[in-house]
Design a protein around this motif. Structure first.
Motif, PDB file in Angstrom:
ATOM      1  N   LEU A   1      -9.323   9.410   3.709  1.00  0.00           N
ATOM      2  CA  LEU A   1      -8.486   9.573   2.520  1.00  0.00           C
ATOM      3  C   LEU A   1      -9.221   9.211   1.231  1.00  0.00           C
ATOM      4  O   LEU A   1      -9.856   8.159   1.150  1.00  0.00           O
ATOM      5  CB  LEU A   1      -7.242   8.672   2.626  1.00  0.00           C
ATOM      6  CG  LEU A   1      -6.454   8.705   3.940  1.00  0.00           C
ATOM      7  CD1 LEU A   1      -5.326   7.696   3.873  1.00  0.00           C
ATOM      8  CD2 LEU A   1      -5.928  10.101   4.220  1.00  0.00           C
ATOM      9  N   ASP A   2      -9.081  10.093   0.235  1.00  0.00           N
ATOM     10  CA  ASP A   2      -9.515   9.741  -1.115  1.00  0.00           C
ATOM     11  C   ASP A   2      -8.529   8.693  -1.627  1.00  0.00           C
ATOM     12  O   ASP A   2      -7.320   8.908  -1.602  1.00  0.00           O
ATOM     13  CB  ASP A   2      -9.491  10.987  -2.000  1.00  0.00           C
ATOM     14  CG  ASP A   2      -9.953  10.706  -3.420  1.00  0.00           C
ATOM     15  OD1 ASP A   2     -10.446   9.593  -3.684  1.00  0.00           O
ATOM     16  OD2 ASP A   2      -9.811  11.598  -4.270  1.00  0.00           O
ATOM     17  N   ILE A   3      -9.017   7.566  -2.073  1.00  0.00           N
ATOM     18  CA  ILE A   3      -8.117   6.473  -2.432  1.00  0.00           C
ATOM     19  C   ILE A   3      -7.304   6.775  -3.679  1.00  0.00           C
ATOM     20  O   ILE A   3      -6.187   6.304  -3.842  1.00  0.00           O
ATOM     21  CB  ILE A   3      -8.921   5.153  -2.602  1.00  0.00           C
ATOM     22  CG1 ILE A   3      -7.992   3.939  -2.473  1.00  0.00           C
ATOM     23  CG2 ILE A   3      -9.689   5.139  -3.906  1.00  0.00           C
ATOM     24  CD1 ILE A   3      -8.742   2.626  -2.343  1.00  0.00           C
ATOM     25  N   SER A   4      -7.857   7.614  -4.604  1.00  0.00           N
ATOM     26  CA  SER A   4      -7.157   7.951  -5.856  1.00  0.00           C
ATOM     27  C   SER A   4      -6.988   9.457  -5.945  1.00  0.00           C
ATOM     28  O   SER A   4      -7.974  10.195  -6.031  1.00  0.00           O
ATOM     29  CB  SER A   4      -7.940   7.451  -7.069  1.00  0.00           C
ATOM     30  OG  SER A   4      -8.083   6.044  -7.040  1.00  0.00           O
ATOM     31  N   MET A   5      -5.730   9.901  -5.889  1.00  0.00           N
ATOM     32  CA  MET A   5      -5.421  11.325  -6.022  1.00  0.00           C
ATOM     33  C   MET A   5      -4.200  11.497  -6.900  1.00  0.00           C
ATOM     34  O   MET A   5      -3.364  10.594  -6.998  1.00  0.00           O
ATOM     35  CB  MET A   5      -5.138  11.940  -4.645  1.00  0.00           C
ATOM     36  CG  MET A   5      -6.328  12.014  -3.725  1.00  0.00           C
ATOM     37  SD  MET A   5      -5.940  12.922  -2.201  1.00  0.00           S
ATOM     38  CE  MET A   5      -4.782  11.774  -1.431  1.00  0.00           C
ATOM     39  N   PRO A   6      -4.058  12.644  -7.585  1.00  0.00           N
ATOM     40  CA  PRO A   6      -2.845  12.909  -8.368  1.00  0.00           C
ATOM     41  C   PRO A   6      -1.620  12.920  -7.459  1.00  0.00           C
ATOM     42  O   PRO A   6      -1.714  13.279  -6.286  1.00  0.00           O
ATOM     43  CB  PRO A   6      -3.111  14.304  -8.957  1.00  0.00           C
ATOM     44  CG  PRO A   6      -4.587  14.491  -8.889  1.00  0.00           C
ATOM     45  CD  PRO A   6      -5.036  13.739  -7.679  1.00  0.00           C
ATOM     46  N   GLY A   7      -0.481  12.551  -7.996  1.00  0.00           N
ATOM     47  CA  GLY A   7       0.726  12.507  -7.178  1.00  0.00           C
ATOM     48  C   GLY A   7       0.688  11.306  -6.258  1.00  0.00           C
ATOM     49  O   GLY A   7       0.389  10.183  -6.672  1.00  0.00           O
ATOM     50  N   MET A   8       0.949  11.533  -4.982  1.00  0.00           N
ATOM     51  CA  MET A   8       0.889  10.448  -4.004  1.00  0.00           C
ATOM     52  C   MET A   8      -0.565  10.075  -3.766  1.00  0.00           C
ATOM     53  O   MET A   8      -1.361  10.896  -3.318  1.00  0.00           O
ATOM     54  CB  MET A   8       1.546  10.860  -2.688  1.00  0.00           C
ATOM     55  CG  MET A   8       1.538   9.755  -1.635  1.00  0.00           C
ATOM     56  SD  MET A   8       2.158  10.311  -0.019  1.00  0.00           S
ATOM     57  CE  MET A   8       3.891  10.494  -0.394  1.00  0.00           C
ATOM     58  N   SER A   9      -0.915   8.850  -4.044  1.00  0.00           N
ATOM     59  CA  SER A   9      -2.304   8.404  -3.896  1.00  0.00           C
ATOM     60  C   SER A   9      -2.668   8.231  -2.429  1.00  0.00           C
ATOM     61  O   SER A   9      -1.803   8.232  -1.542  1.00  0.00           O
ATOM     62  CB  SER A   9      -2.504   7.080  -4.630  1.00  0.00           C
ATOM     63  OG  SER A   9      -1.840   6.031  -3.938  1.00  0.00           O
ATOM     64  N   GLY A  10      -3.968   8.047  -2.186  1.00  0.00           N
ATOM     65  CA  GLY A  10      -4.411   7.771  -0.835  1.00  0.00           C
ATOM     66  C   GLY A  10      -3.835   6.482  -0.287  1.00  0.00           C
ATOM     67  O   GLY A  10      -3.545   6.369   0.901  1.00  0.00           O
ATOM     68  N   LEU A  11      -3.658   5.499  -1.156  1.00  0.00           N
ATOM     69  CA  LEU A  11      -3.059   4.230  -0.729  1.00  0.00           C
ATOM     70  C   LEU A  11      -1.617   4.426  -0.276  1.00  0.00           C
ATOM     71  O   LEU A  11      -1.186   3.866   0.733  1.00  0.00           O
ATOM     72  CB  LEU A  11      -3.127   3.203  -1.859  1.00  0.00           C
ATOM     73  CG  LEU A  11      -4.474   2.532  -2.100  1.00  0.00           C
ATOM     74  CD1 LEU A  11      -4.434   1.708  -3.381  1.00  0.00           C
ATOM     75  CD2 LEU A  11      -4.865   1.649  -0.912  1.00  0.00           C
ATOM     76  N   ASP A  12      -0.870   5.227  -1.048  1.00  0.00           N
ATOM     77  CA  ASP A  12       0.524   5.493  -0.669  1.00  0.00           C
ATOM     78  C   ASP A  12       0.588   6.265   0.643  1.00  0.00           C
ATOM     79  O   ASP A  12       1.441   5.985   1.499  1.00  0.00           O
ATOM     80  CB  ASP A  12       1.228   6.284  -1.773  1.00  0.00           C
ATOM     81  CG  ASP A  12       1.423   5.468  -3.034  1.00  0.00           C
ATOM     82  OD1 ASP A  12       1.521   4.229  -2.929  1.00  0.00           O
ATOM     83  OD2 ASP A  12       1.467   6.057  -4.129  1.00  0.00           O
ATOM     84  N   LEU A  13      -0.288   7.245   0.796  1.00  0.00           N
ATOM     85  CA  LEU A  13      -0.325   8.013   2.041  1.00  0.00           C
ATOM     86  C   LEU A  13      -0.691   7.098   3.206  1.00  0.00           C
ATOM     87  O   LEU A  13      -0.119   7.204   4.297  1.00  0.00           O
ATOM     88  CB  LEU A  13      -1.333   9.149   1.908  1.00  0.00           C
ATOM     89  CG  LEU A  13      -1.562  10.002   3.158  1.00  0.00           C
ATOM     90  CD1 LEU A  13      -0.258  10.628   3.641  1.00  0.00           C
ATOM     91  CD2 LEU A  13      -2.604  11.084   2.874  1.00  0.00           C
ATOM     92  N   ALA A  14      -1.623   6.195   2.979  1.00  0.00           N
ATOM     93  CA  ALA A  14      -2.039   5.263   4.032  1.00  0.00           C
ATOM     94  C   ALA A  14      -0.870   4.403   4.503  1.00  0.00           C
ATOM     95  O   ALA A  14      -0.724   4.141   5.703  1.00  0.00           O
ATOM     96  CB  ALA A  14      -3.172   4.382   3.526  1.00  0.00           C
ATOM     97  N   ARG A  15      -0.042   3.964   3.573  1.00  0.00           N
ATOM     98  CA  ARG A  15       1.115   3.137   3.960  1.00  0.00           C
ATOM     99  C   ARG A  15       2.063   3.926   4.862  1.00  0.00           C
ATOM    100  O   ARG A  15       2.614   3.386   5.827  1.00  0.00           O
ATOM    101  CB  ARG A  15       1.840   2.642   2.711  1.00  0.00           C
ATOM    102  CG  ARG A  15       1.022   1.648   1.875  1.00  0.00           C
ATOM    103  CD  ARG A  15       1.828   1.047   0.746  1.00  0.00           C
ATOM    104  NE  ARG A  15       1.002   0.210  -0.092  1.00  0.00           N
ATOM    105  CZ  ARG A  15       0.460   0.598  -1.248  1.00  0.00           C
ATOM    106  NH1 ARG A  15       0.693   1.835  -1.697  1.00  0.00           N
ATOM    107  NH2 ARG A  15      -0.289  -0.221  -1.952  1.00  0.00           N
ATOM    108  N   LEU A  16       2.247   5.217   4.553  1.00  0.00           N
ATOM    109  CA  LEU A  16       3.095   6.053   5.402  1.00  0.00           C
ATOM    110  C   LEU A  16       2.482   6.209   6.791  1.00  0.00           C
ATOM    111  O   LEU A  16       3.183   6.139   7.801  1.00  0.00           O
ATOM    112  CB  LEU A  16       3.285   7.436   4.765  1.00  0.00           C
ATOM    113  CG  LEU A  16       4.285   7.537   3.618  1.00  0.00           C
ATOM    114  CD1 LEU A  16       4.303   8.960   3.066  1.00  0.00           C
ATOM    115  CD2 LEU A  16       5.678   7.138   4.065  1.00  0.00           C
ATOM    116  N   LEU A  17       1.178   6.427   6.833  1.00  0.00           N
ATOM    117  CA  LEU A  17       0.514   6.567   8.125  1.00  0.00           C
ATOM    118  C   LEU A  17       0.665   5.308   8.959  1.00  0.00           C
ATOM    119  O   LEU A  17       0.916   5.370  10.170  1.00  0.00           O
ATOM    120  CB  LEU A  17      -0.972   6.886   7.917  1.00  0.00           C
ATOM    121  CG  LEU A  17      -1.317   8.226   7.278  1.00  0.00           C
ATOM    122  CD1 LEU A  17      -2.829   8.392   7.177  1.00  0.00           C
ATOM    123  CD2 LEU A  17      -0.715   9.382   8.065  1.00  0.00           C
TER     124      LEU A  17
END
Length: 212
Positions: A60-76
């Motif tokens: 995951l790219d840690i910084s992305m527009p919209g949902m960031s990589g960090l936010d996606l990681a929390r969902l995962l």
């Protein structure tokens, strides 16, 4: 025989930089892995819905527009068993700490060269496999302990109701399970449910007799 970490694996690559995403995919495929590529977290989530059970690791790219990589990681972490590592343009301590707190199994600073990326990837795959095994063993252990508690209580119920010793109560419970071709815990649950019903009926009878 290949070890799980070095065998062909499916890696989800999530980065909003199309050129970097293409480069990462080429490096991983050249190393013998399969890839799914996504430019946004939303695309990544759709890919996970379709092939999530096959994904060995998310990059995951840690910084992305919209949902960031960090936010996606929390969902995962909360909703799947997919381990993840981060790619970041920042090499500061705060970013690394945020990645660690999110539960990442790897962290690579851009720009990324192939040898460093692959070394980090293999380490992350191995760590992800270890985490999966630990989670599954914890789940199995919890289930076994729960079944063991129910069996122990059911044995106690049989001892009290029929005034028999523990060994005989356990033997009867086990033989009943075998004759019905069911798990010991399932028969124990049935006994406990029946005991609860009998206790409820006994309470209702006592209440009616009091009110006469």
């Amino acid at each position: 025989m290949e070890s799980p970490a070095t065998a062909r694996r499916l890696v989800l690559v999530v980065d909003d930089d199309a050129l970097l995403r293409e480069y990462l995919g080429e490096v991983l495929r050249h190393a013998g892995h399969d890839t799914i590529e996504a430019g946004t977290s939303a695309q990544a989530l759709r890919a996970i819905e379709e092939r999530g059970r096959d994904v060995a690791l998310a990059m995951l790219d840690i910084s992305m527009p919209g949902m960031s990589g960090l936010d996606l990681a929390r969902l995962l972490r909360e909703e799947t068993e997919i381990p993840f590592m981060f790619l970041s343009a920042n090499d500061d301590a705060a970013s690394a700490r945020a990645a660690a707190e999110a539960g990442a199994v790897g962290y690579v600073v851009k720009p990324v060269d192939a040898p460093r990326l692959l070394a980090a990837l293999e380490a992350a795959l191995a760590r992800g496999d270890d985490i999966r095994r630990l989670r599954r063993s914890e789940t199995s252990l919890s289930s076994a302990l729960a079944a063991g508690r129910e069996t122990s209580i059911a044995v106690g119920v049989l001892m009290a109701r029929f005034r028999i010793d523990r060994q005989l109560a356990f033997d009867v419970l086990r033989d009943q399970a075998r004759s019905q071709r069911r798990k010991l815990g399932e028969v124990a649950e049935q006994i406990l449910a029946a005991e609860e019903t009998m206790n409820a009926l006994h309470g209702a009878i006592v209440e009616r007799l009091r009110n006469k």
